[in-house]
Design a protein around this motif. Sequence first.
Motif, PDB file in Angstrom:
ATOM      1  N   LEU A 151       0.972  -0.945  -0.009  1.00  0.00           N
ATOM      2  CA  LEU A 151       0.432   0.159  -0.293  1.00  0.00           C
ATOM      3  C   LEU A 151       0.599   1.158   0.107  1.00  0.00           C
ATOM      4  O   LEU A 151       1.325   1.364   0.483  1.00  0.00           O
ATOM      5  CB  LEU A 151      -1.121  -0.212   1.330  1.00  0.00           C
ATOM      6  N   ILE A 152       0.626   2.344  -1.511  1.00  0.00           N
ATOM      7  CA  ILE A 152       1.319   3.285  -1.147  1.00  0.00           C
ATOM      8  C   ILE A 152       0.267   4.693  -0.716  1.00  0.00           C
ATOM      9  O   ILE A 152      -0.211   4.516  -1.089  1.00  0.00           O
ATOM     10  CB  ILE A 152       2.095   3.749  -2.526  1.00  0.00           C
ATOM     11  N   LEU A 153       1.344   5.537   0.341  1.00  0.00           N
ATOM     12  CA  LEU A 153       0.518   6.453   0.368  1.00  0.00           C
ATOM     13  C   LEU A 153       0.779   7.938  -0.001  1.00  0.00           C
ATOM     14  O   LEU A 153       2.339   7.996  -0.137  1.00  0.00           O
ATOM     15  CB  LEU A 153       0.372   6.975   2.048  1.00  0.00           C
TER      16      LEU A 153
ATOM     17  N   LEU B  61      -8.579   6.755   5.047  1.00  0.00           N
ATOM     18  CA  LEU B  61      -8.589   7.334   7.160  1.00  0.00           C
ATOM     19  C   LEU B  61      -7.717   6.378   8.273  1.00  0.00           C
ATOM     20  O   LEU B  61      -6.893   6.851   8.431  1.00  0.00           O
ATOM     21  CB  LEU B  61      -9.985   7.564   7.120  1.00  0.00           C
ATOM     22  N   ARG B  62      -8.340   5.255   7.781  1.00  0.00           N
ATOM     23  CA  ARG B  62      -7.747   4.473   9.008  1.00  0.00           C
ATOM     24  C   ARG B  62      -6.045   4.022   9.177  1.00  0.00           C
ATOM     25  O   ARG B  62      -5.118   4.265  10.148  1.00  0.00           O
ATOM     26  CB  ARG B  62      -7.745   3.019   8.959  1.00  0.00           C
ATOM     27  N   TRP B  63      -5.519   3.857   7.631  1.00  0.00           N
ATOM     28  CA  TRP B  63      -4.204   3.653   7.325  1.00  0.00           C
ATOM     29  C   TRP B  63      -3.627   4.971   7.523  1.00  0.00           C
ATOM     30  O   TRP B  63      -2.212   5.553   8.343  1.00  0.00           O
ATOM     31  CB  TRP B  63      -3.676   2.994   6.497  1.00  0.00           C
ATOM     32  N   VAL B  64      -4.130   6.081   6.807  1.00  0.00           N
ATOM     33  CA  VAL B  64      -3.008   7.918   7.382  1.00  0.00           C
ATOM     34  C   VAL B  64      -3.149   7.787   9.049  1.00  0.00           C
ATOM     35  O   VAL B  64      -1.465   9.100   9.576  1.00  0.00           O
ATOM     36  CB  VAL B  64      -4.054   8.542   6.642  1.00  0.00           C
ATOM     37  N   MET B  65      -4.088   7.899  10.137  1.00  0.00           N
ATOM     38  CA  MET B  65      -4.354   7.984  11.213  1.00  0.00           C
ATOM     39  C   MET B  65      -3.244   6.891  12.118  1.00  0.00           C
ATOM     40  O   MET B  65      -2.537   7.512  13.100  1.00  0.00           O
ATOM     41  CB  MET B  65      -5.375   7.281  11.720  1.00  0.00           C
TER      42      MET B  65
END
Length: 237
Positions: free
Chosen positions: A114-116, A202-206
């Motif tokens: 997964l890439i942000l 949202l869950r991964w960013v947080m």
Amino acid sequence: MSSSTPGPRSAALEASPAAEARRRQPELAAQVVARDALGPVRLLGGADASTLRFDSTRTVHAGLVTLDAASLAQTAEAGATGSGGLPYIPGLLGFREVPVLVRAFRALPERPDLILVDGHGLAHPRGLGVASHLGVVLDVPTIGVAKSILVGTVEGDLGEEAGAQAPLVWQGRQVGVALRTRRGANPIYVSVGHRVSLATALRWVMAAGRGRRLPEPTRLAHEAATRVRLAARAAAG
């Protein structure tokens, strides 16, 4: 009587790289998957590109990093530099940056799950910000993490506390979320990139935050892209 055949100038404009990008953009946007289509995430990625808006060489410096998803410890870094692509045209930045980001991605020793991405995903006039564009090209789940709004407005009150959220709405539909990651700091704008739902994004960013405004993957990717830019400048003398 006027002719329907385009003149030399019109033909040149229609065949320009920018015109071709505008033609292809809806085709790529149609391939974006805005639901969860990802497996277990062991390795997180971060992606960022460093450019100068009025650089006549149209040079892009890309940085990609990978992190252990559990500890957020960086595990690898790769970079690439490319010149001569599209000029800086708002709404078409993916066509300028993604080719160089792909080169950096391919230099990583291991593919992230997964890439942000530093930039927008679906929160874009035609639904294809750099995060969505990169995700579709690589067929990798991506999340858009932007520092400013490209389209839309934040609806409702956004609290000052860390974790406060408010919908980012454009043309009557939600295209992202304004998220305050640190008390009193400016929010960031999270949107679906590719193969993730907004809730998962949202869950991964947080989860990827460390008390800073930016999540760790994009923060480290920004530093990596800066190192690539400085190294290219030093090599050029």
